[in-house]
Design a protein around this motif. Structure first.
Motif, mmCIF file in Angstrom:
data_model
loop_
_atom_site.group_PDB
_atom_site.id
_atom_site.type_symbol
_atom_site.label_atom_id
_atom_site.label_comp_id
_atom_site.label_asym_id
_atom_site.label_seq_id
_atom_site.Cartn_x
_atom_site.Cartn_y
_atom_site.Cartn_z
ATOM 1 N N ARG A 1 0.844 -1.188 0.000
ATOM 2 C CA ARG A 1 0.000 0.000 0.000
ATOM 3 C C ARG A 1 0.887 1.248 0.000
ATOM 4 N NH1 ARG A 1 -3.528 -0.388 5.417
ATOM 5 N NH2 ARG A 1 -4.268 1.669 4.796
ATOM 6 N N PRO A 2 0.472 2.277 -0.712
ATOM 7 C CA PRO A 2 1.316 3.476 -0.857
ATOM 8 C C PRO A 2 1.843 4.057 0.454
ATOM 9 C CG PRO A 2 -0.466 3.552 -2.437
ATOM 10 C CD PRO A 2 -0.729 2.357 -1.552
ATOM 11 N N SER A 3 1.045 4.084 1.517
ATOM 12 C CA SER A 3 1.499 4.693 2.767
ATOM 13 C C SER A 3 2.553 3.852 3.492
ATOM 14 C CB SER A 3 0.312 4.941 3.707
ATOM 15 O OG SER A 3 -0.299 3.716 4.069
ATOM 16 N N ASP A 4 2.765 2.618 3.062
ATOM 17 C CA ASP A 4 3.749 1.747 3.710
ATOM 18 C C ASP A 4 4.987 1.491 2.856
ATOM 19 O OD1 ASP A 4 2.896 1.009 6.381
ATOM 20 O OD2 ASP A 4 1.158 0.101 5.417
ATOM 21 N N ARG A 5 5.065 2.095 1.713
ATOM 22 C CA ARG A 5 6.240 1.884 0.861
ATOM 23 C C ARG A 5 7.484 2.507 1.498
ATOM 24 N NH1 ARG A 5 2.967 3.160 -4.631
ATOM 25 N NH2 ARG A 5 1.791 1.222 -4.608
ATOM 26 N N GLY A 6 8.627 1.906 1.211
ATOM 27 C CA GLY A 6 9.888 2.414 1.737
ATOM 28 C C GLY A 6 10.227 1.895 3.122
ATOM 29 N N ARG A 7 9.418 0.979 3.651
ATOM 30 C CA ARG A 7 9.661 0.429 4.983
ATOM 31 C C ARG A 7 10.249 -0.975 4.935
ATOM 32 N NH1 ARG A 7 4.739 -0.225 7.922
ATOM 33 N NH2 ARG A 7 6.118 -0.569 9.679
ATOM 34 N N GLY A 8 10.468 -1.511 3.721
ATOM 35 C CA GLY A 8 11.066 -2.835 3.587
ATOM 36 C C GLY A 8 10.076 -3.979 3.554
ATOM 37 N N ALA A 9 8.784 -3.693 3.484
ATOM 38 C CA ALA A 9 7.776 -4.757 3.505
ATOM 39 C C ALA A 9 7.893 -5.677 2.293
ATOM 40 C CB ALA A 9 6.367 -4.162 3.580
ATOM 41 N N ALA A 10 8.072 -5.117 1.115
ATOM 42 C CA ALA A 10 8.170 -5.947 -0.093
ATOM 43 C C ALA A 10 9.427 -6.806 -0.056
ATOM 44 C CB ALA A 10 8.149 -5.074 -1.343
ATOM 45 N N SER A 11 10.553 -6.222 0.332
ATOM 46 C CA SER A 11 11.804 -6.995 0.421
ATOM 47 C C SER A 11 11.655 -8.129 1.414
ATOM 48 C CB SER A 11 12.971 -6.093 0.838
ATOM 49 O OG SER A 11 13.299 -5.210 -0.196
ATOM 50 N N TRP A 12 11.104 -7.824 2.580
ATOM 51 C CA TRP A 12 10.921 -8.844 3.596
ATOM 52 C C TRP A 12 10.020 -9.959 3.079
ATOM 53 C CZ3 TRP A 12 6.556 -10.758 5.829
ATOM 54 C CH2 TRP A 12 6.761 -11.693 6.846
ATOM 55 N N ALA B 1 12.426 1.379 -10.274
ATOM 56 C CA ALA B 1 13.723 1.127 -9.628
ATOM 57 C C ALA B 1 13.559 0.465 -8.266
ATOM 58 C CB ALA B 1 14.498 2.429 -9.499
ATOM 59 N N ALA B 2 12.523 0.824 -7.508
ATOM 60 C CA ALA B 2 12.318 0.237 -6.185
ATOM 61 C C ALA B 2 12.045 -1.261 -6.298
ATOM 62 C CB ALA B 2 11.173 0.942 -5.461
ATOM 63 N N SER B 3 11.219 -1.668 -7.251
ATOM 64 C CA SER B 3 10.927 -3.088 -7.418
ATOM 65 C C SER B 3 12.159 -3.839 -7.905
ATOM 66 C CB SER B 3 9.766 -3.291 -8.381
ATOM 67 O OG SER B 3 9.306 -4.622 -8.327
ATOM 68 N N ALA B 4 12.901 -3.255 -8.837
ATOM 69 C CA ALA B 4 14.130 -3.896 -9.314
ATOM 70 C C ALA B 4 15.098 -4.119 -8.151
ATOM 71 C CB ALA B 4 14.779 -3.054 -10.400
ATOM 72 N N LYS B 5 15.219 -3.129 -7.286
ATOM 73 C CA LYS B 5 16.111 -3.241 -6.125
ATOM 74 C C LYS B 5 15.618 -4.330 -5.167
ATOM 75 C CE LYS B 5 18.426 0.434 -4.125
ATOM 76 N NZ LYS B 5 18.444 1.738 -3.451
ATOM 77 N N THR B 6 14.315 -4.408 -4.964
ATOM 78 C CA THR B 6 13.732 -5.439 -4.102
ATOM 79 C C THR B 6 14.074 -6.829 -4.635
ATOM 80 O OG1 THR B 6 11.944 -4.030 -3.323
ATOM 81 C CG2 THR B 6 11.522 -6.399 -3.298
ATOM 82 N N ILE B 7 13.891 -7.019 -5.932
ATOM 83 C CA ILE B 7 14.165 -8.319 -6.556
ATOM 84 C C ILE B 7 15.653 -8.645 -6.481
ATOM 85 C CG2 ILE B 7 14.090 -9.611 -8.726
ATOM 86 C CD1 ILE B 7 11.559 -7.864 -9.427
ATOM 87 N N GLU B 8 16.494 -7.674 -6.766
ATOM 88 C CA GLU B 8 17.945 -7.898 -6.726
ATOM 89 C C GLU B 8 18.408 -8.217 -5.304
ATOM 90 O OE1 GLU B 8 19.356 -4.338 -8.623
ATOM 91 O OE2 GLU B 8 18.696 -5.034 -10.609
ATOM 92 N N ARG B 9 17.836 -7.551 -4.307
ATOM 93 C CA ARG B 9 18.168 -7.830 -2.900
ATOM 94 C C ARG B 9 17.854 -9.270 -2.515
ATOM 95 N NH1 ARG B 9 15.279 -3.370 -0.779
ATOM 96 N NH2 ARG B 9 16.724 -1.701 -1.149
ATOM 97 N N ALA B 10 16.828 -9.836 -3.143
ATOM 98 C CA ALA B 10 16.426 -11.217 -2.851
ATOM 99 C C ALA B 10 17.218 -12.225 -3.677
ATOM 100 C CB ALA B 10 14.932 -11.380 -3.097
ATOM 101 N N GLY B 11 18.189 -11.752 -4.444
ATOM 102 C CA GLY B 11 19.011 -12.657 -5.244
ATOM 103 C C GLY B 11 18.633 -12.723 -6.706
ATOM 104 N N GLY B 12 17.725 -11.852 -7.146
ATOM 105 C CA GLY B 12 17.297 -11.861 -8.541
ATOM 106 C C GLY B 12 18.408 -11.471 -9.486
ATOM 107 N N LEU B 13 18.566 -12.265 -10.544
ATOM 108 C CA LEU B 13 19.545 -11.981 -11.587
ATOM 109 C C LEU B 13 18.800 -11.613 -12.863
ATOM 110 C CD1 LEU B 13 22.036 -14.932 -10.980
ATOM 111 C CD2 LEU B 13 22.249 -12.558 -10.227
ATOM 112 N N LEU B 14 19.136 -10.470 -13.408
ATOM 113 C CA LEU B 14 18.474 -9.981 -14.615
ATOM 114 C C LEU B 14 18.781 -10.898 -15.788
ATOM 115 C CD1 LEU B 14 16.818 -7.669 -15.947
ATOM 116 C CD2 LEU B 14 19.014 -6.566 -16.417
ATOM 117 N N GLU B 15 17.742 -11.440 -16.404
ATOM 118 C CA GLU B 15 17.934 -12.254 -17.613
ATOM 119 C C GLU B 15 17.887 -11.367 -18.850
ATOM 120 O OE1 GLU B 15 16.516 -16.459 -19.060
ATOM 121 O OE2 GLU B 15 14.859 -15.044 -19.231
#
Length: 184
Positions: free
Chosen positions: A103-114, A141-155
């Motif tokens: 949800r927009p009011s909770d972005r930037g708190r690490g919820a998606a990464s977690w 960019a935020a979603s790309a960073k979240t995925i990369e933090r979890a080990g995502g490799l760009l194909e």
């Protein structure tokens, strides 16, 4: 502290507050389709049942079995994450296994990464699949960073039917070493 829970009608009030924040935008990972009524209590309860039933659903019209989990903080709905059990050709091209939205009011708190790391750890502990595909808009960019933090490799990067570029990432679940804090 965030937790992942199965969709539950007790989150009605918090979800409707979140839904208002999205202001009509698509909520990735929520399993919300046009025609779903999430504004009335009865409609919300029907929708929650539909999400729970999706785990055992038969593929139809490109919709595959899917496990939905909600990111919560106490009694508060924070977001959603969804795991599609397998990929159709369309999902292999542009949808992927996992979608999520906060949800927009909770972005930037690490919820998606977690949530992404927690879901990947759960899948790794289960032993299948070996890897998962995630996609995101090239401009997100935020979603790309979240995925990369979890080990995502760009194909690769591709362009959708509307001409918008998006990225495709794979996460090797065999390499995930995050302990699962709670069954999801």
């Amino acid at each position: 502290m965030f937790t992942l829970v199965a969709p539950d009608a007790s989150f009605y009030q918090s979800f409707t507050e979140s839904h208002s924040e999205w202001d009509g935008a698509h909520q990735d990972g929520a399993g919300l389709f046009p025609g779903d009524d999430v504004t009335s209590q009865k409609g919300f309860e029907r929708w929650v049942r539909k999400l729970l039933d999706a785990e055992r659903a038969v593929e139809k019209d490109g919709i595959v079995p899917c496990t939905f989990r909600w990111i919560t903080e106490g009694p508060r709905y924070v977001g959603s994450i969804a795991f599609r059990h397998y990929l159709t050709p369309a999902l292999l091209n542009s949808g992927g296994h996992i979608g999520y939205g906060v949800r927009p009011s909770d972005r930037g708190r690490g919820a998606a990464s977690w949530a992404l790391q927690e879901l990947c750890a759960h899948l790794a502990a289960r032993g299948e699949p070996d890897r998962v595909l995630l996609t995101c808009d090239d401009s997100n960019a935020a979603s790309a960073k979240t995925i990369e933090r979890a080990g995502g490799l760009l194909e690769d990067a591709r362009t959708d039917a509307d001409g918008r570029p998006f990225r495709r990432y794979w996460i090797d679940l065999q390499a995930v070493h995050v302990p699962v804090t709670k069954p999801c």
